[in-house]
Design a protein around this motif. Structure first.
Motif, mmCIF file in Angstrom:
data_model
loop_
_atom_site.group_PDB
_atom_site.id
_atom_site.type_symbol
_atom_site.label_atom_id
_atom_site.label_comp_id
_atom_site.label_asym_id
_atom_site.label_seq_id
_atom_site.Cartn_x
_atom_site.Cartn_y
_atom_site.Cartn_z
ATOM 1 N N SER A 148 17.057 1.868 25.964
ATOM 2 C CA SER A 148 15.717 1.500 25.559
ATOM 3 C C SER A 148 15.508 0.092 26.394
ATOM 4 O O SER A 148 16.392 -0.244 27.482
ATOM 5 N N GLY A 149 14.344 -0.462 26.247
ATOM 6 C CA GLY A 149 13.759 -1.483 27.028
ATOM 7 C C GLY A 149 12.389 -1.172 27.530
ATOM 8 O O GLY A 149 11.934 -0.266 27.612
ATOM 9 N N ASN A 150 12.236 -2.366 28.328
ATOM 10 C CA ASN A 150 10.803 -2.073 28.857
ATOM 11 C C ASN A 150 10.721 -1.110 30.282
ATOM 12 O O ASN A 150 11.485 -1.306 31.178
ATOM 13 N N GLY A 151 10.204 -0.126 29.819
ATOM 14 C CA GLY A 151 9.818 0.891 30.869
ATOM 15 C C GLY A 151 11.082 1.548 31.311
ATOM 16 O O GLY A 151 11.287 2.462 32.060
ATOM 17 N N THR B 279 10.734 6.853 29.448
ATOM 18 C CA THR B 279 9.340 7.302 29.332
ATOM 19 C C THR B 279 9.289 8.764 28.701
ATOM 20 O O THR B 279 9.910 9.526 29.250
ATOM 21 N N SER C 181 5.834 4.858 26.514
ATOM 22 C CA SER C 181 7.014 4.009 27.251
ATOM 23 C C SER C 181 7.207 2.891 26.227
ATOM 24 O O SER C 181 8.115 2.787 25.609
ATOM 25 N N ASN D 168 7.218 -1.593 25.354
ATOM 26 C CA ASN D 168 8.011 -2.726 25.609
ATOM 27 C C ASN D 168 8.806 -3.296 24.399
ATOM 28 O O ASN D 168 8.421 -3.094 23.286
ATOM 29 N N GLY D 169 9.989 -4.019 24.680
ATOM 30 C CA GLY D 169 10.659 -4.516 23.428
ATOM 31 C C GLY D 169 10.997 -3.548 22.365
ATOM 32 O O GLY D 169 11.378 -2.411 22.706
ATOM 33 N N ALA E 77 9.765 0.074 22.621
ATOM 34 C CA ALA E 77 10.055 0.834 23.860
ATOM 35 C C ALA E 77 10.423 2.152 23.233
ATOM 36 O O ALA E 77 11.322 2.195 22.220
#
Length: 417
Positions: A306-309, A312, A347, A349-350, A353
């Protein structure tokens, strides 16, 4: 009148033969019990006896097994072709000269056969001889054998190290590689056991570095489960050491998809609408190799991404859900209903995500896809409860034994976001 006594010729002949026998006995007695010549039989003519002789012994051959020496020779006869009564065996510490040492053990006393085994021969190089005997007579000692060096090593080799694959699977079951290390120049006896088939055995010789490799074995006949490899080494002295062990797990069955479910994330969009927080769970018949799902997962324990981008999740206008993440091959989920007419992407963020999570158990495994931030909600609402999602696994997904997953789409239970 003078009377003359006539001596019969027959009496003189009988006396003559008796004299010849006495002379023969004296000759033999003079030669001693080791003499090779002896009087064989009386002539039928004017009182003669025929002399015979024991021939020289045949040069023996030898074979070594540890500290034991087998001595073998060909038969001897007398000059007249008569068989001898036995043989005496001796050995010398040098090729010529030296002290004669009577053989011991199975080669002691008079040997009636044509071979014998002297056990526990002392260390050194020995040259064996054979002397034929007939009653009190004996022939000449044979030429000496080639130098024979018994091995007096009594220390058994260590248990071999056995190297075998962790799994016997579809790709190697007919040619399973087995090898390892043991005492240099020893003979390794490899025995492979398992359910459903008779044991498989091979003899392998180690090289000067102690390495050995069996001919790849076909274990098709064995049942799934534990395969056991046992190897014992025997050194040049005939000492056999303890067994070295290894095991494999035989698993030649392909994993299958056993569950496909869409789960509403409980957001404000309500049931039947695709939105952030919704999940897809994919269940498998056995644990998969984590790295065959995502290359970043290098251990077969619980994993996540997981994580920012980082992850997807895309849903096409045809309502097929796919996952994009570097190094991941998840496959495709056909949602079975229309949640969007234009396609959507999640997608985030944080904490919002998108993510992937792999949860293995001892007998199964579950891959969970969570939709992160993106479109607030799909533009369609699915009201029917008879929605059957279908999952098609990605290529390259395998179980722990590296058997590939059964390809093709699998229908899940009725479910919707």
């Amino acid at each position: 009148m003078n009377r003359h006594r006539t001596v019969p010729v027959t009496s003189f002949g009988r006396w003559n033969r008796f004299a010849l026998i006495v002379v023969g006995i004296l000759l033999v007695s003079w030669g001693g019990p080791a003499a090779s010549a002896f009087w064989g039989s009386l002539g039928s003519g004017s009182g003669t006896a025929k002399a015979d002789a024991v021939a020289q012994g045949a040069k023996p051959t030898t074979a070594v097994s540890g500290a034991n020496v087998t001595v073998t020779w060909t038969a001897s006869t007398t000059a007249a072709g008569r068989p001898v009564g036995g043989y005496s065996i001796a050995r010398y510490g040098t090729a010529t000269g030296g002290t004669r040492v009577a053989a011991t053990g199975g080669c002691s006393a008079a040997i009636a056969g044509l071979s014998c085994v002297e056990t526990s021969v002392p260390a050194g190089t020995w040259y064996y001889t054979v002397t034929p005997m007939l009653s009190l007579w004996q022939g000449a000692e044979s030429a000496r054998s080639a130098g024979t060096t018994p091995v007096t090593d009594t220390t058994p080799p260590l248990a071999p190290v056995v190297t075998a694959p962790t799994y016997v699977h579809q790709g190697n079951v007919a040619n399973v590689p087995v090898g390892g290390t043991a005492e240099a120049n020893s003979t390794v006896v490899l025995t492979i056991t398992g359910g459903g088939a008779v044991p498989v055995t091979q003899n392998v010789t180690t090289n000067s570095a102690g390495n050995w490799n069996a001919v790849p074995v076909n274990l098709t006949a064995f049942n799934p489960g534990t395969i056991t490899y046992s190897a014992k080494a025997t050194d040049a002295a005939g000492n056999t050491g303890p067994a070295g062990m290894a095991t494999s797990t035989k698993d030649v069955a392909s994993p299958t998809v056993t569950g496909v479910q869409l789960i509403n994330g409980g957001g404000t969009s309500g049931s039947g609408v695709m939105a952030p927080g919704d999940k897809v769970t994919l269940t498998f018949s056995e644990p998969l190799t984590a790295s065959s799902i995502c290359t970043a997962w290098t251990t077969n324990t619980a994993q996540s991404l997981s994580g920012n981008g980082v992850v997807t999740v895309a849903v096409s206008a045809a309502n097929d859900l796919t996952v994009t993440s570097n190094g991941c091959t998840v496959g495709k989920v056909a949602l079975g209903a229309i949640y969007t007419s234009t396609g959507m992407t999640f997608s985030g963020n944080g904490n919002n995500a998108s993510s992937l999570a792999w949860t293995p158990t001892q007998t199964s495994g579950t891959l969970t896809i969570t939709l992160g931030g993106g479109n607030i909600a799909g533009d369609k609402t699915v009201t029917s409860t008879s929605v059957f999602p279908t999952y098609t696994p990605g290529p390259g997904m395998t179980d722990l034994a590296t058997n590939p997953i059964v390809p093709g789409g699998v229908n899940g239970a009725p479910s919707r976001f």
